[in-house]
Design a protein around this motif. Sequence first.
Motif, PDB file in Angstrom:
ATOM      1  N   ARG A   1       0.863  -1.071   0.091  1.00 44.70           N
ATOM      2  CA  ARG A   1      -0.016  -0.059  -0.031  1.00 44.70           C
ATOM      3  C   ARG A   1       0.930   1.273   0.060  1.00 44.70           C
ATOM      4  O   ARG A   1       2.018   1.436   0.659  1.00 44.70           O
ATOM      5  CB  ARG A   1      -0.860   0.040   1.445  1.00 44.70           C
ATOM      6  N   ARG A   2       0.246   2.158  -0.917  1.00 45.33           N
ATOM      7  CA  ARG A   2       1.237   3.468  -0.946  1.00 45.33           C
ATOM      8  C   ARG A   2       0.289   4.522  -0.714  1.00 45.33           C
ATOM      9  O   ARG A   2      -0.903   4.910  -1.527  1.00 45.33           O
ATOM     10  CB  ARG A   2       2.101   3.515  -2.203  1.00 45.33           C
ATOM     11  N   ALA A   3       0.596   5.341   0.256  1.00 41.53           N
ATOM     12  CA  ALA A   3      -0.391   6.496   0.660  1.00 41.53           C
ATOM     13  C   ALA A   3       0.451   7.720   0.500  1.00 41.53           C
ATOM     14  O   ALA A   3       1.674   7.929   1.098  1.00 41.53           O
ATOM     15  CB  ALA A   3      -1.213   6.335   1.785  1.00 41.53           C
ATOM     16  N   SER A   4       0.027   8.952  -0.134  1.00 41.37           N
ATOM     17  CA  SER A   4       0.654  10.194  -0.238  1.00 41.37           C
ATOM     18  C   SER A   4      -0.301  11.533   0.020  1.00 41.37           C
ATOM     19  O   SER A   4      -1.529  11.191   0.053  1.00 41.37           O
ATOM     20  CB  SER A   4       1.346  10.368  -1.454  1.00 41.37           C
ATOM     21  N   TYR A   5       0.349  12.573   0.619  1.00 44.52           N
ATOM     22  CA  TYR A   5      -0.223  13.687   0.643  1.00 44.52           C
ATOM     23  C   TYR A   5       0.429  14.755   0.364  1.00 44.52           C
ATOM     24  O   TYR A   5       1.649  14.703   0.736  1.00 44.52           O
ATOM     25  CB  TYR A   5      -0.741  13.689   2.320  1.00 44.52           C
ATOM     26  N   SER A   6      -0.063  15.679  -0.201  1.00 42.90           N
ATOM     27  CA  SER A   6       0.621  17.046  -0.445  1.00 42.90           C
ATOM     28  C   SER A   6      -0.231  18.165  -0.214  1.00 42.90           C
ATOM     29  O   SER A   6      -1.463  18.191  -0.154  1.00 42.90           O
ATOM     30  CB  SER A   6       0.934  17.168  -1.871  1.00 42.90           C
ATOM     31  N   ALA A   7       0.191  19.220   0.172  1.00 39.82           N
ATOM     32  CA  ALA A   7      -0.325  20.461   0.198  1.00 39.82           C
ATOM     33  C   ALA A   7       0.457  21.702   0.115  1.00 39.82           C
ATOM     34  O   ALA A   7       1.802  21.758   0.230  1.00 39.82           O
ATOM     35  CB  ALA A   7      -0.741  20.879   1.746  1.00 39.82           C
ATOM     36  N   THR A   8      -0.223  22.831  -0.421  1.00 39.22           N
ATOM     37  CA  THR A   8       0.392  24.192  -0.816  1.00 39.22           C
ATOM     38  C   THR A   8       0.437  24.934   0.422  1.00 39.22           C
ATOM     39  O   THR A   8      -0.984  25.244   0.776  1.00 39.22           O
ATOM     40  CB  THR A   8       0.315  24.865  -1.883  1.00 39.22           C
ATOM     41  N   LEU A   9       1.409  25.396   1.129  1.00 41.48           N
ATOM     42  CA  LEU A   9       1.119  26.314   2.450  1.00 41.48           C
ATOM     43  C   LEU A   9       1.729  27.644   2.343  1.00 41.48           C
ATOM     44  O   LEU A   9       2.813  27.823   1.807  1.00 41.48           O
ATOM     45  CB  LEU A   9       1.593  25.562   3.606  1.00 41.48           C
ATOM     46  N   GLU A  10       0.984  28.672   2.769  1.00 43.97           N
ATOM     47  CA  GLU A  10       1.678  29.890   2.782  1.00 43.97           C
ATOM     48  C   GLU A  10       2.249  30.302   4.126  1.00 43.97           C
ATOM     49  O   GLU A  10       1.635  30.132   5.211  1.00 43.97           O
ATOM     50  CB  GLU A  10       0.697  31.177   2.509  1.00 43.97           C
ATOM     51  N   VAL A  11       3.462  30.638   4.121  1.00 46.85           N
ATOM     52  CA  VAL A  11       4.148  31.193   5.544  1.00 46.85           C
ATOM     53  C   VAL A  11       4.318  32.698   5.485  1.00 46.85           C
ATOM     54  O   VAL A  11       4.800  33.287   4.435  1.00 46.85           O
ATOM     55  CB  VAL A  11       5.618  30.350   5.870  1.00 46.85           C
TER      56      VAL A  11
END
Length: 291
Positions: free
Chosen positions: A278-288
Amino acid sequence: MKPMIKWTAMALAVCLPLSAQAHRAWMLPSATVLSGEDPWITVDAAVSNDLFYFEHFPLRLQGIGQLDQAPAGGPPGMRPRPAAQLQVIAPDGSQVQPENGSIGRYRSTFDVHLTEKGTYKLAIANSGLVARWKENGETRRWMGNPDAFAKEVPAKAEDLQVSQNSSRMEVFATSGAPTKTVLEPTGKGLELSPVTHPNDLYAGEAAEFVFLLDGKPAADVEISVIPGGNRYRDDLGEINAKTDAQGKVSITWPDAGMYWLEAELTSDKGVSKPATERRASYSATLEVLPQ
């Protein structure tokens, strides 16, 4: 018969290992923290080598632009294919329809009208099986759902490898004071459960996040954080981290700006046949933001 490779831009990015992923799929909002009485954001969505630079192809989204034909002048062999499903969730949990959508040669673009005060979430979730095998000395690849697997993948394929893949891509935007309704996990796949609100990030400060797999703390998840604009610097500027036994990770932001965060987990637990991993991934664009 040679099987057709079925990829969406999102699926392609999902199937590449984090360490070798030259092409990254992402959404880039014009802003994430807004005030005023009638706020809007414009969002670009693309797949590219450099963050956040348009040079490869658009992220194709359902309901955004003309999806019945590939963009003119697109990459060789690019054909119409299923688009990713975008969800825009308002602070009260209701669904919001994106507006003014279009698809171009290198990016898709749409607007979101933030009519309520609070935090919105833009999310793309994708799941399916990925298979690889040898046929006449060549490597064949396939992606689809379990029902199609038996019909389209040879039962006795040579060196058959099947993985159960899931991915999630998110962006958060807040009008006025931040709220937490959209931060509640769905209990499916790899998800971000923020301790620090994703629209309350400041340069020089540490942010704490918890990662969950199917609603439970996910330990030893590899985290990669890259500031945007890597096209214009020699150093990628990557920050690497790993979640602890409780799924928690702390990230200190060196500078203000837009960052791309990716988390990835490979496991043999919770796997359903015919998959063996099983391969699970997550991504997000975040503003600092600056202090």
